[in-house]
Every structure is written in C-alpha cells, then in structure tokens.
Design a protein around this motif. Structure first.
Motif, PDB file in Angstrom:
ATOM      1  N   GLU A  36     -97.153  55.549 -17.437  1.00  0.00           N
ATOM      2  CA  GLU A  36     -98.147  55.995 -18.412  1.00  0.00           C
ATOM      3  C   GLU A  36     -97.698  57.287 -19.094  1.00  0.00           C
ATOM      4  N   LEU A  37     -97.126  58.197 -18.314  1.00  0.00           N
ATOM      5  CA  LEU A  37     -96.624  59.446 -18.898  1.00  0.00           C
ATOM      6  C   LEU A  37     -95.469  59.170 -19.857  1.00  0.00           C
ATOM      7  N   HIS A  38     -94.626  58.210 -19.519  1.00  0.00           N
ATOM      8  CA  HIS A  38     -93.518  57.828 -20.401  1.00  0.00           C
ATOM      9  C   HIS A  38     -94.063  57.346 -21.746  1.00  0.00           C
ATOM     10  N   GLU A  39     -95.068  56.481 -21.686  1.00  0.00           N
ATOM     11  CA  GLU A  39     -95.687  55.985 -22.922  1.00  0.00           C
ATOM     12  C   GLU A  39     -96.348  57.122 -23.699  1.00  0.00           C
ATOM     13  N   GLY A  40     -96.982  58.042 -22.976  1.00  0.00           N
ATOM     14  CA  GLY A  40     -97.615  59.190 -23.622  1.00  0.00           C
ATOM     15  C   GLY A  40     -96.605  60.068 -24.344  1.00  0.00           C
ATOM     16  N   MET A  41     -95.438  60.220 -23.767  1.00  0.00           N
ATOM     17  CA  MET A  41     -94.386  61.020 -24.419  1.00  0.00           C
ATOM     18  C   MET A  41     -93.895  60.323 -25.682  1.00  0.00           C
ATOM     19  N   ASP A  42     -93.791  58.991 -25.647  1.00  0.00           N
ATOM     20  CA  ASP A  42     -93.424  58.241 -26.866  1.00  0.00           C
ATOM     21  C   ASP A  42     -94.415  58.548 -27.979  1.00  0.00           C
ATOM     22  N   THR A  43     -95.691  58.477 -27.646  1.00  0.00           N
ATOM     23  CA  THR A  43     -96.747  58.749 -28.628  1.00  0.00           C
ATOM     24  C   THR A  43     -96.664  60.186 -29.121  1.00  0.00           C
ATOM     25  N   ALA A  44     -96.461  61.128 -28.212  1.00  0.00           N
ATOM     26  CA  ALA A  44     -96.388  62.546 -28.586  1.00  0.00           C
ATOM     27  C   ALA A  44     -95.222  62.811 -29.539  1.00  0.00           C
ATOM     28  N   ASP A  47     -96.147  61.309 -32.937  1.00  0.00           N
ATOM     29  CA  ASP A  47     -97.184  62.116 -33.589  1.00  0.00           C
ATOM     30  C   ASP A  47     -96.621  63.444 -34.086  1.00  0.00           C
ATOM     31  N   LEU A  48     -95.762  64.049 -33.305  1.00  0.00           N
ATOM     32  CA  LEU A  48     -95.138  65.313 -33.704  1.00  0.00           C
ATOM     33  C   LEU A  48     -94.292  65.113 -34.965  1.00  0.00           C
ATOM     34  N   GLY A  49     -93.543  64.022 -34.993  1.00  0.00           N
ATOM     35  CA  GLY A  49     -92.732  63.723 -36.177  1.00  0.00           C
ATOM     36  C   GLY A  49     -93.581  63.492 -37.410  1.00  0.00           C
ATOM     37  N   GLU A  76     -88.855  68.016 -29.827  1.00  0.00           N
ATOM     38  CA  GLU A  76     -88.408  66.629 -29.679  1.00  0.00           C
ATOM     39  C   GLU A  76     -87.430  66.505 -28.518  1.00  0.00           C
ATOM     40  N   THR A  77     -86.549  67.481 -28.367  1.00  0.00           N
ATOM     41  CA  THR A  77     -85.593  67.473 -27.259  1.00  0.00           C
ATOM     42  C   THR A  77     -86.321  67.585 -25.923  1.00  0.00           C
ATOM     43  N   ARG A  78     -87.266  68.496 -25.827  1.00  0.00           N
ATOM     44  CA  ARG A  78     -88.022  68.682 -24.576  1.00  0.00           C
ATOM     45  C   ARG A  78     -88.834  67.442 -24.214  1.00  0.00           C
ATOM     46  N   LEU A  79     -89.563  66.927 -25.191  1.00  0.00           N
ATOM     47  CA  LEU A  79     -90.397  65.753 -24.923  1.00  0.00           C
ATOM     48  C   LEU A  79     -89.550  64.528 -24.607  1.00  0.00           C
ATOM     49  N   ARG A  83     -89.803  62.335 -21.270  1.00  0.00           N
ATOM     50  CA  ARG A  83     -89.944  60.877 -21.378  1.00  0.00           C
ATOM     51  C   ARG A  83     -88.888  60.171 -20.531  1.00  0.00           C
ATOM     52  N   ALA A  84     -87.656  60.618 -20.608  1.00  0.00           N
ATOM     53  CA  ALA A  84     -86.571  60.008 -19.835  1.00  0.00           C
ATOM     54  C   ALA A  84     -86.799  60.188 -18.334  1.00  0.00           C
ATOM     55  N   GLU A  85     -87.252  61.365 -17.932  1.00  0.00           N
ATOM     56  CA  GLU A  85     -87.521  61.620 -16.511  1.00  0.00           C
ATOM     57  C   GLU A  85     -88.652  60.737 -16.008  1.00  0.00           C
ATOM     58  N   CYS A  86     -89.697  60.582 -16.811  1.00  0.00           N
ATOM     59  CA  CYS A  86     -90.814  59.719 -16.426  1.00  0.00           C
ATOM     60  C   CYS A  86     -90.366  58.265 -16.297  1.00  0.00           C
ATOM     61  N   GLN A  87     -89.513  57.828 -17.200  1.00  0.00           N
ATOM     62  CA  GLN A  87     -88.994  56.454 -17.123  1.00  0.00           C
ATOM     63  C   GLN A  87     -88.201  56.266 -15.829  1.00  0.00           C
ATOM     64  N   TYR A  88     -87.334  57.228 -15.519  1.00  0.00           N
ATOM     65  CA  TYR A  88     -86.556  57.160 -14.287  1.00  0.00           C
ATOM     66  C   TYR A  88     -87.474  57.146 -13.062  1.00  0.00           C
ATOM     67  N   LEU A  89     -88.440  58.073 -13.029  1.00  0.00           N
ATOM     68  CA  LEU A  89     -89.332  58.181 -11.882  1.00  0.00           C
ATOM     69  C   LEU A  89     -90.167  56.921 -11.686  1.00  0.00           C
ATOM     70  N   GLY A  90     -90.631  56.326 -12.770  1.00  0.00           N
ATOM     71  CA  GLY A  90     -91.424  55.100 -12.658  1.00  0.00           C
ATOM     72  C   GLY A  90     -90.663  54.023 -11.908  1.00  0.00           C
ATOM     73  N   GLY A  91     -89.422  53.798 -12.305  1.00  0.00           N
ATOM     74  CA  GLY A  91     -88.602  52.790 -11.632  1.00  0.00           C
ATOM     75  C   GLY A  91     -88.263  53.177 -10.209  1.00  0.00           C
ATOM     76  N   ALA A  92     -87.908  54.435 -10.001  1.00  0.00           N
ATOM     77  CA  ALA A  92     -87.516  54.889  -8.663  1.00  0.00           C
ATOM     78  C   ALA A  92     -88.690  54.821  -7.682  1.00  0.00           C
ATOM     79  N   LEU A  93     -89.879  55.200  -8.130  1.00  0.00           N
ATOM     80  CA  LEU A  93     -91.044  55.156  -7.245  1.00  0.00           C
ATOM     81  C   LEU A  93     -91.426  53.724  -6.894  1.00  0.00           C
ATOM     82  N   ARG A  94     -91.398  52.829  -7.869  1.00  0.00           N
ATOM     83  CA  ARG A  94     -91.696  51.423  -7.576  1.00  0.00           C
ATOM     84  C   ARG A  94     -90.656  50.832  -6.623  1.00  0.00           C
ATOM     85  N   LYS A  95     -89.387  51.151  -6.854  1.00  0.00           N
ATOM     86  CA  LYS A  95     -88.309  50.656  -5.992  1.00  0.00           C
ATOM     87  C   LYS A  95     -88.502  51.169  -4.563  1.00  0.00           C
TER      88      LYS A  95
END
Length: 125
Positions: A36-44, A47-49, A76-79, A83-95
């Motif tokens: 969800e945080l990964h998706e939120g970062m995509d939106t952010a 929206d920022l752009g 954009e670099t920070r967000l 986003r990348a960290e959230c994507q990694y964590l999502g997969g790692a936590l499920r695994k």
C-alpha cells in the motif's frame, strides 16, 4: 498456527509468561502494508509532478522557477527511493511469512513422526 519462543536473555515480564507468540499473519499483513505504501508513493510522485506542470513556462526567467525545479528533482529522488524500498519490503515480508508457515508445518510433522515412535515404544514396555 502458533509458536512460542522463549528469549534466553529475558526473564518473565511482570504479569507475563516470558514467551513470544508468533504467527504467519503479521508477516503477510506487513507485506500488504508495504504494498500500500508503494502504491501511495506512486501517487505522490505523480501528484508532485502534476503540481509542477507549467511552472517553467509561467515563470521563465525567475530564480524561484529554478529552485522549484531543483526541489522537485530531490523530492522525486527521495520518494522513488521510498517506493523502491516499500516494493522490496512487501515481497520480502510475504516471502518470510510463507517460509515461516512452511517451516512450522515441517517442524510439526517431524515432531509428530517422533511422537508416534515414542508412543509405539511406550506401548511395547
């Protein structure tokens, strides 16, 4: 499925049993939150752009336009990193949750096989 882990360095807490309950659910739930945080970062980022659309054309020649462009790039670099960290964590936590569940099943099966052998031995005496 529930397990208990006793920490060697920790005695029983006042009013507690001194054990830690663990289950698969928190791992998979945390993976979902990271998604969800990964998706939120995509939106952010989008929206920022969009918020900066037209800044250059409407403010050409102003020093503030250059500053806004620089700020946009750093955000954009920070967000994107978040986003990348959230994507990694999502997969790692499920695994981890899946691995935990599979390990619990295997351990339970190994104990059951030993238990049946002990039961057979006890009956023979």
């Amino acid at each position: 499925m529930e397990s208990r882990i006793t920490l060697a360095s920790a005695g029983p807490a006042s009013g507690g049993s001194g054990t830690h309950k663990a289950s698969v659910h928190p791992w998979t739930a945390a993976g979902g939150v990271a998604d969800e945080l990964h998706e939120g970062m995509d939106t952010a980022i989008r929206d920022l752009g969009h918020a900066h659309d037209g800044i250059k054309s409407g403010t050409a020649g102003f020093a503030s336009a250059a500053a806004l462009t620089a700020v946009l790039a750093t955000w954009e670099t920070r967000l994107s990193a978040v986003r990348a960290e959230c994507q990694y964590l999502g997969g790692a936590l499920r695994k981890t949750g899946v691995g935990y569940g599979e390990n619990e099943t295997a351990v339970k099966a190994s104990f059951e096989s030993v238990k049946s052998k002990i039961d057979e031995y006890s009956k023979g005496r």
